[in-house]
Design a protein around this motif. Structure first.
Motif, mmCIF file in Angstrom:
data_model
loop_
_atom_site.group_PDB
_atom_site.id
_atom_site.type_symbol
_atom_site.label_atom_id
_atom_site.label_comp_id
_atom_site.label_asym_id
_atom_site.label_seq_id
_atom_site.Cartn_x
_atom_site.Cartn_y
_atom_site.Cartn_z
ATOM 1 N N LEU A 8 0.853 -1.189 0.000
ATOM 2 C CA LEU A 8 0.000 0.000 0.000
ATOM 3 C C LEU A 8 0.887 1.237 0.000
ATOM 4 C CD1 LEU A 8 -2.564 -1.269 2.645
ATOM 5 C CD2 LEU A 8 -2.944 -1.042 0.169
ATOM 6 N N VAL A 9 0.867 1.950 -1.107
ATOM 7 C CA VAL A 9 1.839 3.037 -1.262
ATOM 8 C C VAL A 9 1.260 4.424 -0.998
ATOM 9 C CG1 VAL A 9 3.323 1.739 -2.843
ATOM 10 C CG2 VAL A 9 1.487 3.170 -3.792
ATOM 11 N N GLY A 10 -0.074 4.525 -0.779
ATOM 12 C CA GLY A 10 -0.662 5.841 -0.483
ATOM 13 C C GLY A 10 -0.632 6.755 -1.694
ATOM 14 N N ILE A 57 -0.534 -0.633 -4.650
ATOM 15 C CA ILE A 57 -1.832 0.047 -4.748
ATOM 16 C C ILE A 57 -1.722 1.419 -4.088
ATOM 17 C CG2 ILE A 57 -4.284 -0.030 -4.128
ATOM 18 C CD1 ILE A 57 -4.255 -2.978 -4.318
ATOM 19 N N GLY A 58 -2.133 2.433 -4.847
ATOM 20 C CA GLY A 58 -2.053 3.781 -4.311
ATOM 21 C C GLY A 58 -2.882 4.732 -5.139
ATOM 22 N N PHE A 59 -2.727 6.026 -4.855
ATOM 23 C CA PHE A 59 -3.504 6.987 -5.650
ATOM 24 C C PHE A 59 -2.609 8.096 -6.204
ATOM 25 C CE2 PHE A 59 -4.070 7.494 -1.157
ATOM 26 C CZ PHE A 59 -3.867 8.848 -0.900
ATOM 27 N N TYR A 60 -1.330 7.770 -6.388
ATOM 28 C CA TYR A 60 -0.435 8.656 -7.145
ATOM 29 C C TYR A 60 -0.757 8.493 -8.629
ATOM 30 C CZ TYR A 60 2.820 9.087 -3.176
ATOM 31 O OH TYR A 60 3.396 9.355 -1.972
ATOM 32 N N GLU A 170 -7.228 0.830 17.499
ATOM 33 C CA GLU A 170 -6.340 1.760 16.809
ATOM 34 C C GLU A 170 -6.162 3.006 17.675
ATOM 35 O OE1 GLU A 170 -4.701 1.071 14.108
ATOM 36 O OE2 GLU A 170 -3.905 3.062 13.656
ATOM 37 N N LYS A 171 -4.927 3.372 17.916
ATOM 38 C CA LYS A 171 -4.569 4.569 18.706
ATOM 39 C C LYS A 171 -5.484 4.752 19.932
ATOM 40 C CE LYS A 171 -2.451 6.847 14.765
ATOM 41 N NZ LYS A 171 -2.962 6.693 13.435
ATOM 42 N N PRO A 172 -5.424 3.816 20.882
ATOM 43 C CA PRO A 172 -6.341 3.889 22.039
ATOM 44 C C PRO A 172 -6.070 5.113 22.921
ATOM 45 C CG PRO A 172 -4.650 2.243 22.413
ATOM 46 C CD PRO A 172 -4.457 2.728 21.007
ATOM 47 N N LEU A 222 -8.140 -0.664 7.017
ATOM 48 C CA LEU A 222 -7.851 -1.976 7.603
ATOM 49 C C LEU A 222 -7.886 -1.881 9.125
ATOM 50 C CD1 LEU A 222 -4.868 -3.452 5.566
ATOM 51 C CD2 LEU A 222 -7.043 -4.571 6.018
ATOM 52 N N GLU A 223 -7.195 -0.848 9.630
ATOM 53 C CA GLU A 223 -6.996 -0.747 11.071
ATOM 54 C C GLU A 223 -8.325 -0.604 11.812
ATOM 55 O OE1 GLU A 223 -5.718 1.013 8.673
ATOM 56 O OE2 GLU A 223 -3.584 1.360 8.892
ATOM 57 N N GLN A 224 -9.091 0.422 11.460
ATOM 58 C CA GLN A 224 -10.310 0.704 12.229
ATOM 59 C C GLN A 224 -11.481 -0.197 11.837
ATOM 60 O OE1 GLN A 224 -8.280 2.961 10.967
ATOM 61 N NE2 GLN A 224 -8.222 4.837 12.177
HETATM 62 P P1 GTP Z 1 -1.573 7.950 10.032
HETATM 63 O O1 GTP Z 1 -0.522 6.979 10.425
HETATM 64 O O2 GTP Z 1 -2.873 7.646 10.690
HETATM 65 O O3 GTP Z 1 -1.159 9.356 10.166
HETATM 66 O O4 GTP Z 1 -1.897 7.833 8.460
HETATM 67 P P2 GTP Z 1 -1.006 7.519 7.212
HETATM 68 O O5 GTP Z 1 -1.780 7.728 5.956
HETATM 69 O O6 GTP Z 1 0.327 8.205 7.263
HETATM 70 O O7 GTP Z 1 -0.685 6.028 7.392
HETATM 71 P P3 GTP Z 1 -1.636 4.786 7.480
HETATM 72 O O8 GTP Z 1 -1.147 4.020 8.657
HETATM 73 O O9 GTP Z 1 -3.053 5.133 7.330
HETATM 74 O O10 GTP Z 1 -1.174 4.078 6.161
HETATM 75 C C1 GTP Z 1 -0.365 2.948 6.125
HETATM 76 C C2 GTP Z 1 0.150 2.766 4.710
HETATM 77 O O11 GTP Z 1 -0.935 2.700 3.804
HETATM 78 C C3 GTP Z 1 1.039 3.890 4.244
HETATM 79 O O12 GTP Z 1 2.077 3.333 3.484
HETATM 80 C C4 GTP Z 1 0.136 4.736 3.397
HETATM 81 O O13 GTP Z 1 0.840 5.358 2.341
HETATM 82 C C5 GTP Z 1 -0.843 3.722 2.836
HETATM 83 N N1 GTP Z 1 -2.178 4.298 2.671
HETATM 84 C C6 GTP Z 1 -2.831 5.120 3.523
HETATM 85 N N2 GTP Z 1 -4.038 5.456 3.013
HETATM 86 C C7 GTP Z 1 -4.140 4.818 1.821
HETATM 87 C C8 GTP Z 1 -5.155 4.784 0.803
HETATM 88 O O14 GTP Z 1 -6.189 5.435 0.878
HETATM 89 N N3 GTP Z 1 -4.906 3.982 -0.270
HETATM 90 C C9 GTP Z 1 -3.743 3.282 -0.411
HETATM 91 N N4 GTP Z 1 -3.590 2.540 -1.492
HETATM 92 N N5 GTP Z 1 -2.758 3.319 0.507
HETATM 93 C C10 GTP Z 1 -2.962 4.074 1.611
#
Ligand code: GTP
Length: 412
Positions: A8-10, A57-60, A170-172, A222-224
Motif C-alpha cells: 500500500l503506497v498511499g 496500490i495507491g492513488f499517485y 487503533e490509537k487507544p 484496515l486498522e479501524q
Molecule cells: P496515520 O498513520 O494515521 O497518520 O496515516 P497515514 O496515511 O500516514 O498512514 P496509514 O497508517 O493510514 O497508512 C499505512 C500505509 O498505507 C502507508 O504506506 C500509506 O501510504 C498507505 N495508505 C494510507 N491510506 C491509503 C489509501 O487510501 N490507499 C492506499 N492505497 N494506501 C494508503
C-alpha cells in the motif's frame, strides 16, 4: 500454492509529515540505505518463493512509478510488479476491495499486505509458518514499543499461550498493550468477505444517517474497520517480531530507517556492493554510490548514505545522515543527524546538525529549552548553506540560501 503481495503506497495527499522531502519525490521512493523505501519490502518478499506477483496500490498518478517499475522489474525478475491506481484515496482496505478481481486473479491462496512506510526486518517466512501451523485466516506482524509510544499505534491484545488476537484498538486513548500493529499482514481470501461485511455495515449506517457522503462509504481502513472485526472472530493471530521495526512517517524518521537498513546490510553481507570498507576514516556502516566522490580525508559514519554524484570534501565529517544525489559538502564541513535533499550545498567549515536519536524512540520530535523541535535537520532540494554557517535542528524549505546561523526553526 501461489501467494501474492500487495504494497500500500498511499498518494500525494497522504504522507504529508514527510514534507519537505516528499515535495519532489513520493515518500515510498525516497532512498534509504541507497534504495527506495519500497525496494526494501520487495527484497523481503523474495524470501517467499510462492510469491509471483506484487501489486502496488495507491492513488499517485501512474507516471510516478513508471521508472521505478522498469527498474524493479529488472532487479526482481521473479515478480510481475504492477501499479494499480485508486481513483481517489480509498483507505487501506478500500483499495484492496476495489481491486479485488485483480488481486484474486490466478487464485492466490495467501495475500501479504504491507504498508509501504514500514522499515522492518520483515519476518515474512516466519509469519507464513505461523499461518500454516495455526491454520489461520489472518496473521498480523506485531512489535513491542516503549509503553509511552504505544497509543500512537494500533494496539493488540493477544492470548499469550495461543498468540490469538483477542482485541485490537487503533490509537487507544488509554494504555491497553505495548504490542503494536507492525503494518504487515498475511490474509487468506476470506479477507474480502470481512471487508464486504464492513462495507455493508457502513451502507446500513448511511441509510440511517442521510448526511453521510456516499463517496465516503467506499473508504475503508484496515486498522479501524477490518482488524477490529477480525479480532472478534476466530483465526486471527499475531506474529511478534524481535527484529527491528520503525515507521517512516516524518521526514526525520528516514534517518533511523537508513541506520537500521544499513546495519542489517552490514551484518548480513559485509561485502555488499557500495558498502564502504572500515578504515581510519570510515566508521561502518556507510553506503557510497559509485558515482559519488568522497575525499579520503573526510570521515564518514556510522549510518551514512551518500547518493549519486554527491561530493564530500577534504576534512569533512558526516555521521547519521543521508546525502542525496548531487549534494555537496565542502571541506571541513560537518553534517550530523541530518538529511540533505537533492542538490543541497553545504559551505566550507559549516555545521548542519540534528540531535542524537535512537530507533527505539519512535519519534523525531525532541524538546529543547521547553520548545518542540525536530531532532533531525532537513535541508530540502537545492538549499545552499554559506561557509562557516551553523544550522541546528532546522527544517529548511527548497531553494533557500542560509547565510547566518539558525537554530530550532522551520525556514520557509
Ligand atoms: P496515520 O498513520 O494515521 O497518520 O496515516 P497515514 O496515511 O500516514 O498512514 P496509514 O497508517 O493510514 O497508512 C499505512 C500505509 O498505507 C502507508 O504506506 C500509506 O501510504 C498507505 N495508505 C494510507 N491510506 C491509503 C489509501 O487510501 N490507499 C492506499 N492505497 N494506501 C494508503
Amino acid at each position: 500454492m501461489s501467494s501474492k503481495a500487495i504494497i500500500l503506497v498511499g498518494g500525494g495527499t497522504r504522507g504529508t509529515r514527510f514534507r519537505p522531502l516528499s515535495l519532489d519525490i513520493p515518500k515510498v521512493l525516497f532512498p534509504v540505505a541507497g534504495r527506495p523505501i519500497i525496494s526494501h519490502a520487495l527484497s523481503a518478499l523474495t524470501t517467499v518463493p510462492s510469491i509471483k506477483e506484487v501489486l502496488l496500490i495507491g492513488f499517485y498518478d501512474d507516471s510516478v512509478f513508471k521508472d521505478f517499475l522498469a527498474e524493479a522489474s529488472r532487479e526482481f525478475p521473479q515478480f510481475s510488479i504492477k501499479y494499480l491506481r485508486e481513483y481517489r484515496a480509498l483507505g487501506t482496505a478500500g483499495g484492496l476491495y476495489h481491486f479485488r478481481d485483480a488481486i484474486l486473479k490466478g487464485h492466490p491462496y495467501r495475500l501479504f499486505v504491507i504498508h509501504a512506510d514500514v522499515c522492518s526486518s520483515f519476518p515474512l517466512a516466519e509469519m507464513l509458518s505461523m499461518f500454516e501451523e495455526k491454520e489461520a485466516k489472518a496473521v498480523i506482524l506485531g512489535t513491542r514499543v516503549e509503553p509511552q509510544f504505544a497509543s500512537n499505534f494500533g494496539c493488540i491484545v493477544m492470548d499469550s499461550a495461543t498468540k490469538k488476537v483477542i482485541h485490537y484498538v487503533e490509537k487507544p486513548e488509554s494504555h491497553i498493550s505495548n504490542l503494536i500493529n507492525g503494518g504487515v499482514y498475511l490474509f487468506d481470501r476470506s479477507i474480502f468477505d470481512v471487508i464486504a461485511a464492513a462495507r455493508n455495515a457502513r451502507a446500513e449506517q448511511a441509510r440511517d444517517d442521510p448526511s453521510e457522503d456516499e463517496d465516503a462509504q467506499e473508504v475503508l481502513r484496515l486498522e479501524q474497520d477490518i482488524l477490529v472485526r477480525l479480532a472478534q472472530a476466530d483465526g486471527f493471530y499475531v506474529y511478534e517480531t524481535r527484529g527491528f521495526w520503525r515507521q517512516i512517517k516524518t521526514a526525520g524518521s528516514a534517518v533511523p530507517a537508513n541506520a537500521l537498513y544499513l546495519q542489517k546490510l552490514f551484518q548480513t553481507d559485509i561485502d555488499a556492493p557500495h558498502l564502504a570498507r572500515a578504515s581510519a576514516t570510515i566508521v561502518p556502516p556507510v553506503y557510497i554510490d559509485p558515482t559519488a566522490s568522497v575525499d579520503p580525508t573526510a570521515k564518514l559514519g556510522p549510518n551514512v548514505s551518500v547518493g549519486p554524484r554527491a561530493r564530500v570534501g577534504a576534512g569533512a565529517r558526516v555521521k547519521e545522515a543521508i546525502l542525496l544525489e548531487d549534494t555537496e559538502v565542502k571541506h571541513d564541513a560537518c553534517v550530523l543527524y541530518s538529511i540533505l535533499a537533492r542538490g543541497v550545498k553545504v559551505g566550507a567549515w559549516a555545521r548542519v546538525e540534528g540531535s542524537h536519536i535512537t530507533p527505539a524512540d519512535h519519534s523525531t520530535v525532541i524538546f529543547k529549552n521547553g520548545v518542540r523541535v525536530q531532532s533531525v535537520s532537513i535541508l530540502a532540494q537545492d538549499v545552499v548553506v554559506g561557509d562557516e554557517v551553523r544550522i541546528q535542528n532546522c527544517v529548511v524549505l527548497p531553494h533557500k540560501e542560509i547565510k547566518s546561523d539558525v537554530e530550532n526553526e522551520v525556514i520557509m
